[in-house]
Enzyme design. Structure first.
Site, PDB file in Angstrom:
ATOM      1  N   ARG A  76      65.154  18.166  -0.884  1.00 27.47           N
ATOM      2  CA  ARG A  76      63.710  18.145  -1.168  1.00 27.47           C
ATOM      3  C   ARG A  76      63.395  18.109  -2.654  1.00 27.47           C
ATOM      4  NH1 ARG A  76      63.672  21.753   3.034  1.00 27.47           N
ATOM      5  NH2 ARG A  76      63.004  20.762   4.971  1.00 27.47           N
ATOM      6  N   LYS A  98      57.837   7.346 -11.856  1.00 25.80           N
ATOM      7  CA  LYS A  98      57.869   6.508 -10.648  1.00 25.80           C
ATOM      8  C   LYS A  98      59.320   6.191 -10.344  1.00 25.80           C
ATOM      9  CE  LYS A  98      53.489   3.951 -10.621  1.00 25.80           C
ATOM     10  NZ  LYS A  98      52.892   2.614 -10.731  1.00 25.80           N
ATOM     11  N   GLU A 140      57.594  -5.879 -22.554  1.00 29.31           N
ATOM     12  CA  GLU A 140      56.880  -4.627 -22.269  1.00 29.31           C
ATOM     13  C   GLU A 140      56.422  -3.976 -23.577  1.00 29.31           C
ATOM     14  OE1 GLU A 140      56.084  -3.723 -19.215  1.00 29.31           O
ATOM     15  OE2 GLU A 140      57.647  -4.486 -17.867  1.00 29.31           O
ATOM     16  N   LYS A 182      53.273   5.360 -23.225  1.00 27.19           N
ATOM     17  CA  LYS A 182      53.424   5.457 -21.772  1.00 27.19           C
ATOM     18  C   LYS A 182      53.170   6.891 -21.314  1.00 27.19           C
ATOM     19  CE  LYS A 182      55.385   4.223 -17.577  1.00 27.19           C
ATOM     20  NZ  LYS A 182      56.385   3.496 -16.812  1.00 27.19           N
ATOM     21  N   GLU A 192      48.137   7.015 -10.735  1.00 27.51           N
ATOM     22  CA  GLU A 192      47.480   5.722 -10.816  1.00 27.51           C
ATOM     23  C   GLU A 192      46.193   5.636  -9.999  1.00 27.51           C
ATOM     24  OE1 GLU A 192      50.233   2.469 -11.050  1.00 27.51           O
ATOM     25  OE2 GLU A 192      48.687   1.008 -10.610  1.00 27.51           O
ATOM     26  N   ARG A 196      46.123   4.528 -15.446  1.00 26.86           N
ATOM     27  CA  ARG A 196      47.529   4.089 -15.418  1.00 26.86           C
ATOM     28  C   ARG A 196      47.646   2.597 -15.108  1.00 26.86           C
ATOM     29  NH1 ARG A 196      52.914   7.315 -13.307  1.00 26.86           N
ATOM     30  NH2 ARG A 196      54.384   5.667 -13.870  1.00 26.86           N
ATOM     31  N   ASN A 200      49.740  -2.293 -16.026  1.00 23.21           N
ATOM     32  CA  ASN A 200      50.014  -3.507 -15.250  1.00 23.21           C
ATOM     33  C   ASN A 200      49.463  -4.768 -15.894  1.00 23.21           C
ATOM     34  OD1 ASN A 200      51.254  -1.993 -13.251  1.00 23.21           O
ATOM     35  ND2 ASN A 200      49.297  -1.534 -12.274  1.00 23.21           N
ATOM     36  N   HIS A 203      50.903  -8.120 -15.060  1.00 20.79           N
ATOM     37  CA  HIS A 203      51.800  -7.934 -13.924  1.00 20.79           C
ATOM     38  C   HIS A 203      51.281  -8.551 -12.628  1.00 20.79           C
ATOM     39  CE1 HIS A 203      53.961  -5.418 -16.676  1.00 20.79           C
ATOM     40  NE2 HIS A 203      54.818  -5.025 -15.764  1.00 20.79           N
ATOM     41  N   HIS A 207      54.279 -10.398 -11.328  1.00 22.41           N
ATOM     42  CA  HIS A 207      54.956 -10.016 -10.082  1.00 22.41           C
ATOM     43  C   HIS A 207      54.964 -11.159  -9.085  1.00 22.41           C
ATOM     44  CE1 HIS A 207      54.462  -5.381 -10.618  1.00 22.41           C
ATOM     45  NE2 HIS A 207      55.640  -5.798 -11.025  1.00 22.41           N
ATOM     46  N   HIS A 220      62.190  -9.842 -15.096  1.00 25.63           N
ATOM     47  CA  HIS A 220      60.862  -9.239 -15.025  1.00 25.63           C
ATOM     48  C   HIS A 220      60.091  -9.455 -16.332  1.00 25.63           C
ATOM     49  CE1 HIS A 220      57.685  -6.430 -14.092  1.00 25.63           C
ATOM     50  NE2 HIS A 220      57.937  -5.783 -15.216  1.00 25.63           N
TER      51      HIS A 220
HETATM   52  N1  NAD Z   1      59.938   3.218 -12.513  1.00 27.83           N
HETATM   53  C1  NAD Z   1      59.185   2.472 -13.266  1.00 27.83           C
HETATM   54  O1  NAD Z   1      58.124   2.896 -13.747  1.00 27.83           O
HETATM   55  C2  NAD Z   1      59.636   1.086 -13.589  1.00 27.83           C
HETATM   56  C3  NAD Z   1      58.981   0.349 -14.573  1.00 27.83           C
HETATM   57  C4  NAD Z   1      59.471  -0.906 -14.881  1.00 27.83           C
HETATM   58  C5  NAD Z   1      60.576  -1.408 -14.222  1.00 27.83           C
HETATM   59  N2  NAD Z   1      61.190  -0.667 -13.250  1.00 27.83           N
HETATM   60  C6  NAD Z   1      62.370  -1.169 -12.537  1.00 27.83           C
HETATM   61  O2  NAD Z   1      63.424  -1.334 -13.475  1.00 27.83           O
HETATM   62  C7  NAD Z   1      64.321  -2.318 -12.990  1.00 27.83           C
HETATM   63  C8  NAD Z   1      64.696  -3.247 -14.110  1.00 27.83           C
HETATM   64  O3  NAD Z   1      65.319  -2.507 -15.113  1.00 27.83           O
HETATM   65  P1  NAD Z   1      66.221  -3.211 -16.220  1.00 27.83           P
HETATM   66  O4  NAD Z   1      65.478  -4.333 -16.804  1.00 27.83           O
HETATM   67  O5  NAD Z   1      66.728  -2.131 -17.078  1.00 27.83           O
HETATM   68  O6  NAD Z   1      67.365  -3.914 -15.365  1.00 27.83           O
HETATM   69  P2  NAD Z   1      68.799  -3.402 -14.860  1.00 27.83           P
HETATM   70  O7  NAD Z   1      68.847  -1.958 -14.637  1.00 27.83           O
HETATM   71  O8  NAD Z   1      69.171  -4.301 -13.743  1.00 27.83           O
HETATM   72  O9  NAD Z   1      69.719  -3.747 -16.107  1.00 27.83           O
HETATM   73  C9  NAD Z   1      69.864  -5.082 -16.502  1.00 27.83           C
HETATM   74  C10 NAD Z   1      71.337  -5.469 -16.654  1.00 27.83           C
HETATM   75  O10 NAD Z   1      71.836  -4.915 -17.852  1.00 27.83           O
HETATM   76  C11 NAD Z   1      73.022  -4.174 -17.612  1.00 27.83           C
HETATM   77  N3  NAD Z   1      73.005  -3.122 -18.648  1.00 27.83           N
HETATM   78  C12 NAD Z   1      72.340  -1.956 -18.654  1.00 27.83           C
HETATM   79  N4  NAD Z   1      72.498  -1.333 -19.827  1.00 27.83           N
HETATM   80  C13 NAD Z   1      73.280  -2.114 -20.599  1.00 27.83           C
HETATM   81  C14 NAD Z   1      73.814  -2.016 -21.909  1.00 27.83           C
HETATM   82  N5  NAD Z   1      73.493  -0.985 -22.701  1.00 27.83           N
HETATM   83  N6  NAD Z   1      74.614  -2.998 -22.357  1.00 27.83           N
HETATM   84  C15 NAD Z   1      74.921  -4.069 -21.582  1.00 27.83           C
HETATM   85  N7  NAD Z   1      74.430  -4.232 -20.337  1.00 27.83           N
HETATM   86  C16 NAD Z   1      73.630  -3.263 -19.849  1.00 27.83           C
HETATM   87  C17 NAD Z   1      72.910  -3.732 -16.192  1.00 27.83           C
HETATM   88  O11 NAD Z   1      74.154  -3.437 -15.626  1.00 27.83           O
HETATM   89  C18 NAD Z   1      72.242  -4.937 -15.552  1.00 27.83           C
HETATM   90  O12 NAD Z   1      73.208  -5.925 -15.247  1.00 27.83           O
HETATM   91  C19 NAD Z   1      63.616  -3.007 -11.830  1.00 27.83           C
HETATM   92  O13 NAD Z   1      64.187  -2.595 -10.619  1.00 27.83           O
HETATM   93  C20 NAD Z   1      62.186  -2.523 -11.934  1.00 27.83           C
HETATM   94  O14 NAD Z   1      61.525  -2.461 -10.688  1.00 27.83           O
HETATM   95  C21 NAD Z   1      60.733   0.558 -12.935  1.00 27.83           C
HETATM   96 ZN    ZN Z   2      56.770  -4.283 -16.135  1.00 24.10          ZN
END
Ligand code: NAD
Ligand code: ZN
Length: 319
Positions: A76, A98, A140, A182, A192, A196, A200, A203, A207, A220
């Site tokens: 939990r 999130k 971003e 942020k 949100e 918040r 977006n 987005h 998206h 993204h």
């Molecule tokens: N929770 C939230 O508020 C929020 C906001 C925006 C995005 N997201 C989520 O985040 C995700 C995208 O995150 P991301 O862009 O970090 O992608 P990711 O986590 O897939 O990382 C991108 C790639 O880079 C590699 N990588 C990570 N760190 C590295 C480093 N230091 N050196 C070399 N390679 C590295 C990873 O293995 C992967 O192949 C999506 O799933 C999205 O939905 C969440």
């Molecule tokens: Zn985004």
């Protein structure tokens, strides 16, 4: 990111008297699934994690969202720490609480709000990040300037070459400011119900672009770059965003090496509109936009006609 950084993190934790268990997932968005969640639960249970144990999410946004969701639900809810290793994760996903995973039906459809106890952004980790991933993170970063801080936007224009070289001092100041923004926004509206939503910006179309290209063509950050440029065009038409500021926005994305033009067939356009209507942020079937009045000042919940969206897309079409 386990091969690169897990050793150092494990050493630090052991030194501090903890008994860490390493759980890894394959790279890529597919790891954000309920089957990964299940696999993590099994490992935690086997290792007898307790209420007072905590999870360290070491990796990009995928790992942060997944590990955060496991932390939100295991027993939990247990504590977790974010150690983001991509630029996107450092400035965006690691802050705000999130967490969640994807379903076949769509991205982030299962999740929770669960705040990390701590976020540690080690800029050293960004050194190994592929250039395309790094630029995607900048989309971003630029967003924060547009939605909240004209001073940050001007700084980005000025420091872009340094930022693209990942110059530590510049990067440190920029990442810190983005996290601050942020946290400030989320602090005012965690779940949100209003403000918040400004996060977006770009987005709605972004998206939808990701969805119709089955999450393959654009990262993204690239999709929201196009989305922000389209939203900029709509803003100029509806909220009187000055043409000069709209130009500065386009130029900054372009300078950061992000896509600023796209070509969609009529069928793809139709799909794009369908995808926008399916987006989580649609309420009562109506597409709402975040639009800019000035750089640094946006308004959310804006109704926009299909015609205006088409015109904004026409304007950024590759010819
Ligand atoms: N929770 C939230 O508020 C929020 C906001 C925006 C995005 N997201 C989520 O985040 C995700 C995208 O995150 P991301 O862009 O970090 O992608 P990711 O986590 O897939 O990382 C991108 C790639 O880079 C590699 N990588 C990570 N760190 C590295 C480093 N230091 N050196 C070399 N390679 C590295 C990873 O293995 C992967 O192949 C999506 O799933 C999205 O939905 C969440
Ligand atoms: Zn985004």
């Amino acid at each position: 990111m386990a091969p690169k950084f897990a050793g150092a993190v494990r050493k630090t934790l052991v030194k501090a008297g903890f008994d860490p268990l390493l759980v890894t997932v394959p790279a890529g968005e597919t790891a954000k699934s309920l089957s990964s969640v299940q696999a993590c639960y099994d490992r935690l249970a086997l290792h007898r994690l307790e209420r007072k144990s905590f999870i360290v999410a070491l990796g990009g946004g995928v790992v942060g969202d997944l590990a955060g969701f496991v932390a939100a639900t295991y027993l939990r809810g247990i504590d977790f720490v974010q150690v983001p290793t991509t630029l996107l994760a450092q400035v965006d996903s690691s802050v705000g609480g999130k967490v969640g995973v994807n379903l076949k039906a769509g991205k982030n459809l299962v999740g929770a709000f669960h705040q990390p106890r701590l976020v540690i952004c080690d800029l050293e980790t960004l050194k190994t990040l592929p250039a395309r991933e790094y630029r995607a993170g900048l989309a971003e970063v630029i967003k924060y300037g547009i939605i909240y801080d004209a001073g940050l936007f001007a700084r980005l224009e000025h420091d872009l070459p340094r930022l693209l070289r990942r110059e530590p001092k510049t990067l440190a100041a920029v990442v810190a400011r983005c996290c601050e923004i942020k946290a400030d926004v989320v602090g005012q509206d965690e779940t949100e119900s209003g403000l918040r939503a400004i996060l977006n910006f770009g987005h709605t179309i972004g998206h939808a672009l990701e969805a119709i290209s089955s999450y393959g063509t654009y990262l993204h950050g690239e999709a929201i770059s196009l989305g922000q440029i389209a939203a900029t065009g709509i803003s100029a038409r509806t909220l009187g965003l000055p043409a000069r500021e709209a130009n500065r926005i386009r130029l900054l994305f372009h300078g950061a090496g992000l896509p600023t033009r796209l070509k969609l067939t009529t069928a793809q356009r139709r799909k794009l509109f369908q995808a926008m209507r399916l987006d989580k942020k649609v309420s009562g079937g109506e597409i709402r936009f975040v639009l800019a009045r000035r750089i640094g000042r946006v308004e959310w919940g804006q109704r926009v006609s299909d015609r205006l969206i088409h015109e904004a897309l026409d304007a950024i079409e590759n010819r």
